[in-house]
Write a protein that holds these residues in place. Sequence first.
Motif, short mmCIF file in Angstrom:
data_model
loop_
_atom_site.label_atom_id
_atom_site.label_comp_id
_atom_site.label_asym_id
_atom_site.label_seq_id
_atom_site.Cartn_x
_atom_site.Cartn_y
_atom_site.Cartn_z
N GLU A 105 0.82 -1.21 0.00
CA GLU A 105 0.00 0.00 0.00
C GLU A 105 0.86 1.26 0.00
O GLU A 105 2.02 1.24 0.42
N SER A 161 -1.21 -5.54 2.64
CA SER A 161 -2.48 -6.22 2.89
C SER A 161 -2.40 -7.62 2.32
O SER A 161 -1.77 -7.85 1.28
N LYS A 182 -9.92 -9.57 3.54
CA LYS A 182 -8.76 -8.69 3.50
C LYS A 182 -8.25 -8.42 4.91
O LYS A 182 -9.02 -8.06 5.80
N ALA A 187 -5.64 -5.90 6.40
CA ALA A 187 -4.91 -4.70 5.96
C ALA A 187 -4.10 -4.10 7.11
O ALA A 187 -4.28 -4.44 8.28
N ASP A 211 -16.20 -3.97 2.27
CA ASP A 211 -15.24 -4.14 3.37
C ASP A 211 -15.94 -4.20 4.73
O ASP A 211 -15.59 -3.48 5.67
#
Length: 153
Positions: free
Chosen positions: A59, A65, A84, A86, A112
């Motif tokens: 990122e 992630s 995910k 992250a 998300d």
Amino acid sequence: MKKLSFIAAIMALFLCGCEKNSGNDEQQPGTLSFSGTMSVIFRGETVPTDDVKIDVSYEEDGTLSLIFNQVKFVPQMPVSLDVKVAGITYIYKDGVVTFAGDGIVPTYGVVDAEMPEYTVTGLTGTISGNKLRFSLNFGAVPTSYEGSQLLSE
């Protein structure tokens, strides 16, 4: 004299280029894809799943992630999810990425949605050569993964 100046200029450019690459201990933003085996300890038994695709996304904020693509953590799961994890801190040194995390709330789906009941603890892993290896707990569920990098798709 002009020839000598030209050679000196070329050498300066060459050295600047080399210095930039050899001294860089940061991974550049982008995504790598891996395919391998995920193992989950469920009700005291290890349940392996082959051909699990995981993307590692570097990122812009300097974290990475892990994106689990269409996974079922156990065969009894009624649907496959994109999960995910992250905000993972990492160190890139001598061509090896070492990463760790604790207390990370995973998300799933397009929006998300958070899964606080599966908060990630004890995450440790490495990317070395073309191999990704890590272990973590999703809530009370120990999970590990070992995979190889996929060629460009």
